[in-house]
Scaffold this active site. Structure first.
Site, mmCIF file in Angstrom:
data_model
loop_
_atom_site.group_PDB
_atom_site.id
_atom_site.type_symbol
_atom_site.label_atom_id
_atom_site.label_comp_id
_atom_site.label_asym_id
_atom_site.label_seq_id
_atom_site.Cartn_x
_atom_site.Cartn_y
_atom_site.Cartn_z
ATOM 1 N N ARG A 85 -2.173 26.665 -24.388
ATOM 2 C CA ARG A 85 -3.361 26.802 -25.021
ATOM 3 C C ARG A 85 -4.090 28.066 -24.927
ATOM 4 N NH1 ARG A 85 -6.167 24.817 -29.500
ATOM 5 N NH2 ARG A 85 -8.425 24.867 -28.849
ATOM 6 N N GLU A 142 -4.346 -3.917 -4.053
ATOM 7 C CA GLU A 142 -3.792 -3.822 -2.588
ATOM 8 C C GLU A 142 -5.016 -3.269 -1.638
ATOM 9 O OE1 GLU A 142 -1.226 -4.798 -1.832
ATOM 10 O OE2 GLU A 142 -0.214 -4.900 -3.621
ATOM 11 N N THR A 173 -9.281 -1.778 -1.869
ATOM 12 C CA THR A 173 -10.097 -0.759 -2.297
ATOM 13 C C THR A 173 -10.292 0.510 -1.399
ATOM 14 O OG1 THR A 173 -12.225 -1.462 -1.384
ATOM 15 C CG2 THR A 173 -11.607 -2.173 -3.568
ATOM 16 N N SER A 174 -10.592 1.664 -1.787
ATOM 17 C CA SER A 174 -10.849 2.512 -1.106
ATOM 18 C C SER A 174 -11.736 2.432 0.217
ATOM 19 C CB SER A 174 -11.482 3.878 -1.641
ATOM 20 O OG SER A 174 -10.239 4.384 -2.707
ATOM 21 N N GLY A 188 -9.633 19.692 -22.061
ATOM 22 C CA GLY A 188 -10.883 19.842 -23.189
ATOM 23 C C GLY A 188 -11.046 18.398 -23.806
ATOM 24 N N ARG A 220 0.777 -1.141 -0.090
ATOM 25 C CA ARG A 220 -0.215 -0.100 0.027
ATOM 26 C C ARG A 220 0.963 1.117 -0.191
ATOM 27 N NH1 ARG A 220 -4.396 -2.503 4.109
ATOM 28 N NH2 ARG A 220 -5.658 -3.762 2.501
#
Length: 205
Positions: free
Chosen positions: A92, A187, A189-190, A163, A67
């Site tokens: 841009r 590793e 999930t959140s 864009g 992690r």
């Protein structure tokens, strides 16, 4: 139960072991992901890692270290997306001014820079504690959670700043977005990170 779990080192040439389907993924295409098949595999006692019943502990220790590595990778993704967006915004022009000169765009960069720096220092702390041999489960989960979600947000903002070009394969930011999403999943999930952090906090860490 978990106390009966043991870990083993399996040589690729071991009879009964084979590699299954190589999956086609949304991102991280340079890192193959595949099924590992164990069909009546027999191993000698010498192949056991850490002794009987130590498998879960080894797996969790490996996860926590992984992690920290994922968090560091996510910080790198964020930095690359940030740099690409900043370069594009400087070059841009829209309606007689650079994209960079639009206040709303500057706010996006302010949020990105703040979150990336915070993710980096969370990762530093987790890595430092691991290196010093200190408990670091909560810090590893915090770093992984925040850094990977930051990477996804940063890549998403970078695409927005580009864009329509940001949606094209020609520009790197779309690949970073796909790779960052994977980092939120492997590793743990959140949601798993939040569960572990909450459990560690309740314990008093």
């Amino acid at each position: 139960g978990t106390r009966g779990m043991s870990a083993f080192l399996v040589d690729r040439a071991t009879p009964g072991f084979s590699i299954g389907t190589i999956e086609k993924k949304m991102g991280l295409k340079s890192s193959p992901t595949c099924e590992l098949i164990f069909q009546n595999v027999e191993l000698p006692e010498s192949a056991m890692l850490g002794g009987p019943g130590k498998g879960l502990r080894i797996a969790l220790e490996t996860l926590h270290g992984g992690r920290v590595a994922v968090a560091a990778s996510a910080v790198g993704m964020s930095e690359e997306a940030f740099d690409a967006a900043r370069s594009y915004a400087h070059q841009r022009g829209e309606f007689g001014q650079r994209v960079w000169d639009v206040q709303g765009i500057q706010w996006m960069f302010a949020d990105m820079r703040t979150e990336i720096d915070a993710a980096r220092f969370l990762t530093y702390e987790a890595g430092w504690r691991k290196e010093k041999g200190l408990p670091y489960a909560r810090q590893a989960c915090q770093a992984k959670l925040f850094a990977t979600e930051t990477a996804s947000r940063t890549a998403s903002r970078a695409i927005q700043i580009h864009g329509g070009y940001g949606y094209m394969h020609e520009y790197r930011v779309e690949q970073i977005y796909r790779d960052a999403k994977a980092a939120e999943i492997f590793e743990g999930t959140s949601e798993i990170q939040r569960t572990t952090i909450g459990r560690e906090v309740v314990k008093g860490d």
